[in-house]
Design a protein around this motif. Structure first.
Motif, PDB file in Angstrom:
ATOM      1  N   ALA A   4     -23.203  50.797  42.888  1.00  0.00           N
ATOM      2  CA  ALA A   4     -23.395  49.829  41.813  1.00  0.00           C
ATOM      3  C   ALA A   4     -22.479  48.646  42.072  1.00  0.00           C
ATOM      4  N   GLU A  44     -27.754  48.993  44.416  1.00  0.00           N
ATOM      5  CA  GLU A  44     -28.991  49.374  43.745  1.00  0.00           C
ATOM      6  C   GLU A  44     -28.940  49.063  42.259  1.00  0.00           C
ATOM      7  N   GLU A  45     -27.741  49.027  41.718  1.00  0.00           N
ATOM      8  CA  GLU A  45     -27.545  48.830  40.282  1.00  0.00           C
ATOM      9  C   GLU A  45     -26.555  47.682  40.102  1.00  0.00           C
ATOM     10  N   ASP A  64     -33.264  43.286  35.257  1.00  0.00           N
ATOM     11  CA  ASP A  64     -32.747  44.568  35.744  1.00  0.00           C
ATOM     12  C   ASP A  64     -31.218  44.605  35.804  1.00  0.00           C
ATOM     13  N   THR A  88     -21.904  52.960  34.912  1.00  0.00           N
ATOM     14  CA  THR A  88     -22.730  53.121  36.098  1.00  0.00           C
ATOM     15  C   THR A  88     -23.288  54.523  36.230  1.00  0.00           C
ATOM     16  N   LYS A  90     -24.138  55.432  39.330  1.00  0.00           N
ATOM     17  CA  LYS A  90     -23.912  55.645  40.758  1.00  0.00           C
ATOM     18  C   LYS A  90     -22.504  56.202  40.989  1.00  0.00           C
TER      19      LYS A  90
END
Length: 198
Positions: A4, A44-45, A64, A88, A90
């Motif tokens: 993240a 990804e985040e 997003d 998060t 992640k």
């Protein structure tokens, strides 16, 4: 992916004349937009942490991207790190200050690689002999330690380093991989901002 990107955007910008540094621009692009774009090429985040609802309302970010509030409002970057790591999904977070417009995913990848190799809780750049707690990689579970510090009244981000197992990478470690240490530059004053733009 396991990463993240957590961008801390709750600072008051005192040395910049109380300007929200996330909205400063480089080559026509706001710092925050540039960071979200570059971080999104690897992470990804993406999470942006702000200190109050009015700051959140000022941001216009992709759908997003999650914008969250500090759980310890007004208590500085340790509070922002704590909130981001709590949020998060992640296991690892690349924690960035919103005043760092030159972020580099290759530098972050190297930090993650070294951190995972040694089983450390964090990996930090060491620039000019000083550990840099932002543009650093942290395991998400270090949020628990940050939370205990905040609950005890501690506000200094560097104090977290006394309580976790971390590894530091020198400028020369990055240079050996062809990575300029400017990724860690932060823009605190109008003079620094002028030099960046020139």
């Amino acid at each position: 992916m396991t990463i993240a990107a957590v961008i801390l955007a709750g600072g008051q910008g005192r040395r910049m004349g109380y300007v929200n540094k996330a909205h400063l621009a480089l080559d026509g692009e706001r710092f925050i937009d540039r960071q979200l774009r570059l971080a999104g090429e690897w992470a990804e985040e993406r999470i942006v942490v702000v200190n109050d609802a009015s700051r959140a309302a000022e941001l216009s970010v992709p759908a997003d991207v999650r914008v969250i509030l500090d759980r310890y409002a007004g208590e500085g970057p340790l509070a922002g790190l704590h909130a981001g790591l709590q949020e998060t999904t992640k296991p690892f977070a690349w924690v960035i200050g919103c005043d760092q417009p030159l972020i580099d995913a290759n530098a972050a990848r190297l930090l993650l690689e070294r951190m995972r190799d040694g089983g450390h809780q964090a990996a930090l750049p060491i620039i000019d002999g000083r550990p840099q707690p932002l543009h650093a990689l942290y395991r998400a579970e270090t949020s628990e330690i940050a939370g205990r510090l905040l609950a005890s009244g501690e506000r200094k981000l560097l104090s977290l380093l006394d309580r976790i197992d971390w590894i530091g990478l020198e400028s020369s470690d990055f240079g050996a991989q062809g990575i300029s240490a400017r990724f860690a530059d932060d823009i605190d004053t109008p003079e620094q901002y002028g030099r960046l733009r020139s």
